[in-house]
Design a protein around this motif. Structure first.
Motif, mmCIF file in Angstrom:
data_model
loop_
_atom_site.group_PDB
_atom_site.id
_atom_site.type_symbol
_atom_site.label_atom_id
_atom_site.label_comp_id
_atom_site.label_asym_id
_atom_site.label_seq_id
_atom_site.Cartn_x
_atom_site.Cartn_y
_atom_site.Cartn_z
ATOM 1 N N ILE A 201 -8.232 -0.363 7.398
ATOM 2 C CA ILE A 201 -8.639 -0.339 6.451
ATOM 3 C C ILE A 201 -9.850 1.053 5.822
ATOM 4 C CG2 ILE A 201 -9.859 -1.560 3.445
ATOM 5 C CD1 ILE A 201 -6.980 -2.052 4.652
ATOM 6 N N HIS A 202 -9.563 1.862 5.469
ATOM 7 C CA HIS A 202 -10.612 3.074 4.765
ATOM 8 C C HIS A 202 -11.644 2.578 3.830
ATOM 9 C CE1 HIS A 202 -12.319 6.804 4.911
ATOM 10 N NE2 HIS A 202 -11.796 7.162 3.459
ATOM 11 N N ALA A 203 -10.514 2.251 2.613
ATOM 12 C CA ALA A 203 -11.500 1.734 1.539
ATOM 13 C C ALA A 203 -10.303 0.814 0.998
ATOM 14 C CB ALA A 203 -11.610 3.227 0.633
ATOM 15 N N GLN B 266 -11.143 -6.070 4.439
ATOM 16 C CA GLN B 266 -12.645 -5.070 3.835
ATOM 17 C C GLN B 266 -12.465 -4.089 4.944
ATOM 18 O OE1 GLN B 266 -15.012 -5.592 1.717
ATOM 19 N NE2 GLN B 266 -13.088 -7.527 1.244
ATOM 20 N N ARG B 267 -12.508 -2.928 4.742
ATOM 21 C CA ARG B 267 -13.379 -0.849 5.100
ATOM 22 C C ARG B 267 -13.206 -1.918 6.985
ATOM 23 N NH1 ARG B 267 -14.989 4.300 4.604
ATOM 24 N NH2 ARG B 267 -15.867 4.774 6.989
ATOM 25 N N GLU B 268 -12.490 -1.094 7.686
ATOM 26 C CA GLU B 268 -12.293 -1.144 9.184
ATOM 27 C C GLU B 268 -11.677 -2.318 10.227
ATOM 28 O OE1 GLU B 268 -15.749 -0.047 11.406
ATOM 29 O OE2 GLU B 268 -16.041 2.174 10.117
ATOM 30 N N TYR C 62 -5.058 0.745 -1.679
ATOM 31 C CA TYR C 62 -5.966 0.364 -0.575
ATOM 32 C C TYR C 62 -6.202 1.935 0.067
ATOM 33 C CZ TYR C 62 -6.490 -5.215 0.521
ATOM 34 O OH TYR C 62 -7.024 -5.668 0.211
ATOM 35 N N PRO D 195 -6.827 9.876 5.889
ATOM 36 C CA PRO D 195 -6.894 7.939 4.825
ATOM 37 C C PRO D 195 -4.741 8.811 3.993
ATOM 38 C CG PRO D 195 -8.917 9.161 4.889
ATOM 39 C CD PRO D 195 -7.875 10.093 5.019
#
Length: 244
Positions: A200-202, A180-182, A211, A227
């Motif tokens: 993780i950015h997105a 998941q994000r971050e 990712y 990113p």
């Protein structure tokens, strides 16, 4: 002898896979008639602008049949995926056995002669062909840990090995399997063969998506790169805590 045995088993599995593909098509063709009936029934209901007990009963039966057809096709596809996974495993075992025996095919030269561009292409192809995981409700993920590859380079303890994913995840059906994000991860830096810490950015939105990650990089003011996209296959859990 092991190579001949592997070739024989692969040929056998390919034959079984061919039959499963034929069964899938037969099952799909058989279910098309029922799906067409569902569509026509809905169209008649819209024309009459009412849901009578007759249509309600008819649709219930049609949807029950459609569900059974879909489950039957799904079971065949799962069997086909298992065959594909077994074939890939046997091909890898065959490659390792050939390497130990000192046998190299023209299509797979020794790594020391492989150009960097070719290696990058192989990495991308491996990520693109990673099979999609299709889980059942409540099913958990399992991975096989391969400790070594014929002792060709290094011997490492098991705790120092992080296996790469064996499946891609469908975000629409198994979002809990994605980072998941971050979340802190280790990701393959583009155009290299090295994994670096990243956030993780997105996460992917579709099975074929990558990712978007932020690599730790002190040359940027906030300590992270812009990113960058990394395939699901090359993003793994980081066992270290995030830097403060």
């Amino acid at each position: 002898m092991a190579l001949v045995s592997a070739d024989s088993r692969i040929a056998e599995l390919l034959g079984e896979l061919h039959q499963l593909i034929k069964q899938t098509q037969e099952e799909r063709s058989r279910s098309e008639h029922n799906l067409l009936n569902i569509q026509k029934t809905h169209e008649r209901m819209q024309t009459e602008n009412k849901i009578s007990p007759y249509y309600r009963t008819k649709l219930r039966g049609l949807y029950t049949t459609a569900k059974a057809d879909a489950e039957a096709e799904c079971n065949i596809l799962r069997k086909a995926l298992d065959k594909i996974a077994e074939i890939k495993s046997l091909l890898e075992e065959r490659r390792i056995a050939a390497k130990i025996a000192g046998i190299y095919s023209e299509a797979e030269p020794p790594r020391k002669t492989m150009r960097r561009g070719v290696l990058m292409t192989l990495l991308q192809q491996s990520a693109m062909t990673l099979p999609l995981w299709i889980g059942k409700p409540g099913e958990k993920y399992e991975v096989d840990d391969i400790d070594e590859e014929g002792k060709e380079r290094h011997t490492l303890s098991r705790r120092r090995i992080i296996p790469l994913p064996q499946w891609k995840t469908n975000p629409e059906t198994d979002p809990e399997a994605l980072f998941q994000r971050e979340q802190l991860v280790l990701a393959l830096y583009p155009q290299t063969t090295c994994f670096y810490r990243a956030l993780i950015h997105a996460p992917p939105q579709r099975p074929q998506d990558d990712y978007s990650v932020l690599f730790e990089d002190t040359s940027y003011a906030d300590g992270y790169s812009p990113p960058l996209n990394v395939a699901q296959r090359y993003v793994v859990a980081c066992r270290e805590s995030r830097k403060k």
